[in-house]
Design a protein around this motif. Structure first.
Motif, PDB file in Angstrom:
ATOM      1  N   ILE A   1       0.789  -1.183  -0.157  1.00 55.54           N
ATOM      2  CA  ILE A   1      -0.006  -0.061   0.044  1.00 55.54           C
ATOM      3  C   ILE A   1       0.901   1.335   0.015  1.00 55.54           C
ATOM      4  CG2 ILE A   1      -1.574   1.276   1.412  1.00 55.54           C
ATOM      5  CD1 ILE A   1      -2.895  -1.393   2.302  1.00 55.54           C
ATOM      6  N   PRO A   2       0.930   2.107  -1.148  1.00 54.26           N
ATOM      7  CA  PRO A   2       1.692   3.226  -1.198  1.00 54.26           C
ATOM      8  C   PRO A   2       1.874   4.180  -0.068  1.00 54.26           C
ATOM      9  CG  PRO A   2       0.891   2.578  -3.164  1.00 54.26           C
ATOM     10  CD  PRO A   2       0.134   1.915  -2.359  1.00 54.26           C
ATOM     11  N   ASP A   3       0.541   4.384   0.440  1.00 51.97           N
ATOM     12  CA  ASP A   3       0.662   5.502   1.682  1.00 51.97           C
ATOM     13  C   ASP A   3       1.192   4.902   2.890  1.00 51.97           C
ATOM     14  OD1 ASP A   3      -1.104   7.233   0.038  1.00 51.97           O
ATOM     15  OD2 ASP A   3      -2.955   6.436   0.818  1.00 51.97           O
TER      16      ASP A   3
ATOM     17  N   TYR B   1       3.641   2.536  -6.772  1.00 47.85           N
ATOM     18  CA  TYR B   1       3.903   1.024  -6.909  1.00 47.85           C
ATOM     19  C   TYR B   1       3.288   0.505  -8.089  1.00 47.85           C
ATOM     20  CZ  TYR B   1       2.247  -3.835  -5.632  1.00 47.85           C
ATOM     21  OH  TYR B   1       1.936  -4.929  -5.652  1.00 47.85           O
ATOM     22  N   ARG B   2       4.190  -0.463  -8.657  1.00 47.56           N
ATOM     23  CA  ARG B   2       3.957  -0.852 -10.242  1.00 47.56           C
ATOM     24  C   ARG B   2       3.639  -2.290 -10.026  1.00 47.56           C
ATOM     25  NH1 ARG B   2       8.593   0.376 -14.308  1.00 47.56           N
ATOM     26  NH2 ARG B   2       9.557  -1.643 -13.441  1.00 47.56           N
ATOM     27  N   SER B   3       2.579  -2.672 -10.625  1.00 48.06           N
ATOM     28  CA  SER B   3       2.021  -4.003 -10.656  1.00 48.06           C
ATOM     29  C   SER B   3       1.902  -4.397 -12.181  1.00 48.06           C
ATOM     30  CB  SER B   3       0.688  -4.173 -10.119  1.00 48.06           C
ATOM     31  OG  SER B   3      -0.292  -3.556 -10.341  1.00 48.06           O
TER      32      SER B   3
ATOM     33  N   TYR C   1      -0.221   5.455  -6.970  1.00 47.69           N
ATOM     34  CA  TYR C   1       0.282   6.494  -6.333  1.00 47.69           C
ATOM     35  C   TYR C   1       0.030   6.697  -4.872  1.00 47.69           C
ATOM     36  CZ  TYR C   1       1.608   7.266 -11.271  1.00 47.69           C
ATOM     37  OH  TYR C   1       2.052   7.009 -12.334  1.00 47.69           O
ATOM     38  N   SER C   2       1.029   6.896  -3.984  1.00 45.19           N
ATOM     39  CA  SER C   2       0.388   7.717  -2.529  1.00 45.19           C
ATOM     40  C   SER C   2      -0.419   8.823  -2.683  1.00 45.19           C
ATOM     41  CB  SER C   2       1.758   7.673  -1.770  1.00 45.19           C
ATOM     42  OG  SER C   2       2.640   8.562  -2.197  1.00 45.19           O
ATOM     43  N   ASN C   3      -1.216   9.047  -1.842  1.00 44.00           N
ATOM     44  CA  ASN C   3      -2.107  10.059  -1.698  1.00 44.00           C
ATOM     45  C   ASN C   3      -2.727  10.418  -3.223  1.00 44.00           C
ATOM     46  OD1 ASN C   3      -1.514  10.654   1.009  1.00 44.00           O
ATOM     47  ND2 ASN C   3       0.752  11.471   0.261  1.00 44.00           N
ATOM     48  N   LYS C   4      -2.577   9.373  -4.007  1.00 43.33           N
ATOM     49  CA  LYS C   4      -3.331   9.409  -5.439  1.00 43.33           C
ATOM     50  C   LYS C   4      -2.779  10.540  -6.195  1.00 43.33           C
ATOM     51  CE  LYS C   4      -7.941   7.479  -4.147  1.00 43.33           C
ATOM     52  NZ  LYS C   4      -9.316   7.587  -4.110  1.00 43.33           N
ATOM     53  N   ASP C   5      -1.482  10.821  -5.875  1.00 46.43           N
ATOM     54  CA  ASP C   5      -0.623  12.064  -6.426  1.00 46.43           C
ATOM     55  C   ASP C   5       0.090  11.365  -7.634  1.00 46.43           C
ATOM     56  OD1 ASP C   5       0.778  14.154  -7.551  1.00 46.43           O
ATOM     57  OD2 ASP C   5       1.435  14.600  -5.189  1.00 46.43           O
ATOM     58  N   SER C   6      -0.374  11.437  -8.851  1.00 48.52           N
ATOM     59  CA  SER C   6       0.344  10.946  -9.836  1.00 48.52           C
ATOM     60  C   SER C   6       1.161  11.888 -10.803  1.00 48.52           C
ATOM     61  CB  SER C   6      -0.729  10.305 -10.990  1.00 48.52           C
ATOM     62  OG  SER C   6      -1.551  11.073 -11.614  1.00 48.52           O
ATOM     63  N   LEU C   7       0.882  13.221 -10.409  1.00 50.47           N
ATOM     64  CA  LEU C   7       1.523  14.442 -11.014  1.00 50.47           C
ATOM     65  C   LEU C   7       2.897  14.553 -10.545  1.00 50.47           C
ATOM     66  CD1 LEU C   7      -1.344  16.653 -11.379  1.00 50.47           C
ATOM     67  CD2 LEU C   7      -0.344  14.947 -13.367  1.00 50.47           C
ATOM     68  N   SER C   8       3.021  14.474  -9.449  1.00 49.00           N
ATOM     69  CA  SER C   8       4.423  15.195  -8.530  1.00 49.00           C
ATOM     70  C   SER C   8       5.569  14.470  -8.861  1.00 49.00           C
ATOM     71  CB  SER C   8       4.255  15.272  -6.886  1.00 49.00           C
ATOM     72  OG  SER C   8       3.139  16.136  -6.555  1.00 49.00           O
TER      73      SER C   8
ATOM     74  N   ALA D   1      10.631 -12.625  -9.326  1.00 45.02           N
ATOM     75  CA  ALA D   1       9.978 -12.890 -10.749  1.00 45.02           C
ATOM     76  C   ALA D   1       9.840 -11.411 -11.403  1.00 45.02           C
ATOM     77  CB  ALA D   1       8.609 -13.397 -11.034  1.00 45.02           C
ATOM     78  N   LYS D   2      10.270 -10.346 -10.285  1.00 40.63           N
ATOM     79  CA  LYS D   2      10.185  -8.959 -11.028  1.00 40.63           C
ATOM     80  C   LYS D   2       8.847  -8.509 -11.717  1.00 40.63           C
ATOM     81  CE  LYS D   2      15.109  -9.239 -11.704  1.00 40.63           C
ATOM     82  NZ  LYS D   2      16.313  -8.651 -12.431  1.00 40.63           N
ATOM     83  N   THR D   3       7.825  -8.859 -10.692  1.00 37.53           N
ATOM     84  CA  THR D   3       6.683  -8.770 -11.253  1.00 37.53           C
ATOM     85  C   THR D   3       5.863  -7.331 -10.649  1.00 37.53           C
ATOM     86  OG1 THR D   3       6.017 -11.110 -11.552  1.00 37.53           O
ATOM     87  CG2 THR D   3       4.320  -9.483 -11.407  1.00 37.53           C
ATOM     88  N   TYR D   4       6.575  -7.287  -9.447  1.00 40.82           N
ATOM     89  CA  TYR D   4       6.009  -5.847  -8.946  1.00 40.82           C
ATOM     90  C   TYR D   4       7.270  -5.076  -8.234  1.00 40.82           C
ATOM     91  CZ  TYR D   4       2.177  -9.135  -8.213  1.00 40.82           C
ATOM     92  OH  TYR D   4       1.127 -10.175  -8.148  1.00 40.82           O
ATOM     93  N   HIS D   5       7.005  -3.518  -8.368  1.00 36.79           N
ATOM     94  CA  HIS D   5       7.906  -2.641  -8.409  1.00 36.79           C
ATOM     95  C   HIS D   5       7.706  -1.531  -7.624  1.00 36.79           C
ATOM     96  CE1 HIS D   5       9.241  -5.043 -12.156  1.00 36.79           C
ATOM     97  NE2 HIS D   5      10.635  -4.728 -11.759  1.00 36.79           N
ATOM     98  N   VAL D   6       8.868  -0.759  -6.966  1.00 44.56           N
ATOM     99  CA  VAL D   6       8.298   0.321  -6.106  1.00 44.56           C
ATOM    100  C   VAL D   6       9.485   1.255  -6.250  1.00 44.56           C
ATOM    101  CG1 VAL D   6       9.328  -0.515  -4.012  1.00 44.56           C
ATOM    102  CG2 VAL D   6       7.606   0.923  -3.969  1.00 44.56           C
ATOM    103  N   SER D   7       8.986   2.373  -6.336  1.00 39.13           N
ATOM    104  CA  SER D   7      10.107   3.521  -6.454  1.00 39.13           C
ATOM    105  C   SER D   7       9.438   4.783  -5.606  1.00 39.13           C
ATOM    106  CB  SER D   7       9.987   4.236  -8.229  1.00 39.13           C
ATOM    107  OG  SER D   7      10.675   5.327  -7.916  1.00 39.13           O
TER     108      SER D   7
END
Length: 330
Positions: free
Chosen positions: A109-111, A134-136, A142-149, A165-171
């Motif tokens: 959960i990104p938040d 968080y990329r699935s 995106y945390s706080n549903k902020d996809s622009l920042s 398996a490198k299916t899920y990623h986080v940045s």
């Protein structure tokens, strides 16, 4: 003109050196800070894994303190084996394996991860707004549903794979508070920057004070090349003084005056000689310029014992004005 430029060379060197030092120092601090953020995110990923795995009945026989080169995942279709490039701790291999299962049953959960990221950054004295991506396989969250920042942030970490398996990623991304980041310099750089800045300010103040309030002290009887008497004086910066009073005269007018004085024993100084020695090959026709400069010289010499006479059709001559006998009678 050359002397004036040379006067500012130390200041330019000082300011340039200071700018280079600031840029190098800031770049070093920026790289160090970005590395700390990457490290904090990795710690947060492991911590979040332990939090989520505790809510699921996942037990792996691979857990232990030994190192492994391979791990596997059992599914309904069979067993898939994954080989690491280098041997890793079996605990890390277990985490990567279980993250593959948790990606479907209890995803990140990104938040929640963002809150832990901010706590970790505070421990490292890093200030700024943060966010998690968080990329699935099918979507980005995106945390706080902020996809622009994320796209305009000061720094974005690499995408780290959560599972084997490198299916899920986080940045993570961060917008720095630049002032605290600038202050966060090494003491050595701070000391040098303060010294350089103080030196530049002192030099600039001294230069401005001299330029605005200080004038060369003209002696009572000094001469151009030790030759012009009666209180004439040319300062090292090529300014003419008559009886200690500065005269507004252009550099070329001063050259012509010097030429006329050096040739005062001659009948005249021709226009051709003035042109060759003052202008050289710069201009084909400078007669009008010569007349203008002669006019300015006469104005400058108005209160001196000298004047310039025009020798018609030939040139000019500097002569000593006759003394007015009537003006000297009591």
């Amino acid at each position: 003109m050359k002397k004036k430029i040379n006067r500012y060379i130390p200041l330019v060197i000082c300011i340039t050196a200071e700018i280079v030092m600031i840029m190098h120092s800031f770049n070093s601090t920026l790289q160090k800070t970005n590395g700390e953020i990457n490290g904090v995110l990795k710690e947060v990923i492991v911590d979040d894994y332990h939090t989520r795995s505790g809510k699921l009945p996942l037990v792996s026989s691979q857990k232990g303190k030994n190192k492994v080169k391979q791990t596997y995942i059992k599914t309904a279709t069979g067993k898939t084996i994954y080989t690491f490039k280098d041997s890793v701790d079996s605990e890390a291999a277990c985490r990567l394996t279980e993250e593959y299962v948790m990606g479907r049953l209890n995803p990140l959960i990104p938040d929640n991860v963002n809150k832990k990221l901010q706590e970790g950054m505070k421990r490292h004295s890093i200030d700024g707004k943060t966010g998690i991506v968080y990329r699935s396989p099918n979507t980005y969250t995106y945390s706080n549903k902020d996809s622009l920042s994320y796209h305009s942030a000061s720094y974005q970490t690499p995408f780290y794979a959560l599972d084997i398996a490198k299916t899920y990623h986080v940045s993570a991304w961060i917008d720095y508070d630049w002032l605290p980041l600038l202050i966060k310099q090494t003491p050595f750089y701070n000391f040098l920057l303060i010294i350089l800045l103080a030196g530049a300010i002192v030099f600039l103040l001294i230069t401005l004070i001299k330029k605005q309030y200080c004038f060369p002290k003209a002696p009572s009887s000094v001469m151009i090349n030790d030759s012009i008497p009666d209180g004439w004086y040319v300062s090292p910066d090529k300014k003419l003084y008559i009886n200690k009073t500065p005269c507004q005269i252009q550099p070329r007018s001063l050259q012509i005056l010097q030429l006329l004085y050096d040739g005062r024993d001659k009948e005249y100084i021709s226009r051709k000689e003035i042109k060759e020695k003052v202008w050289g090959n710069e201009a084909a026709d400078v007669n009008s310029r010569i007349d203008t400069h002669i006019k300015h010289i006469r104005e400058a010499l108005r209160n001196s014992p000298y004047d310039i006479v025009t020798v018609r059709g030939k040139g000019f001559k500097l002569f000593l004005k006759p003394i007015d006998s009537k003006a000297t009678q009591p």
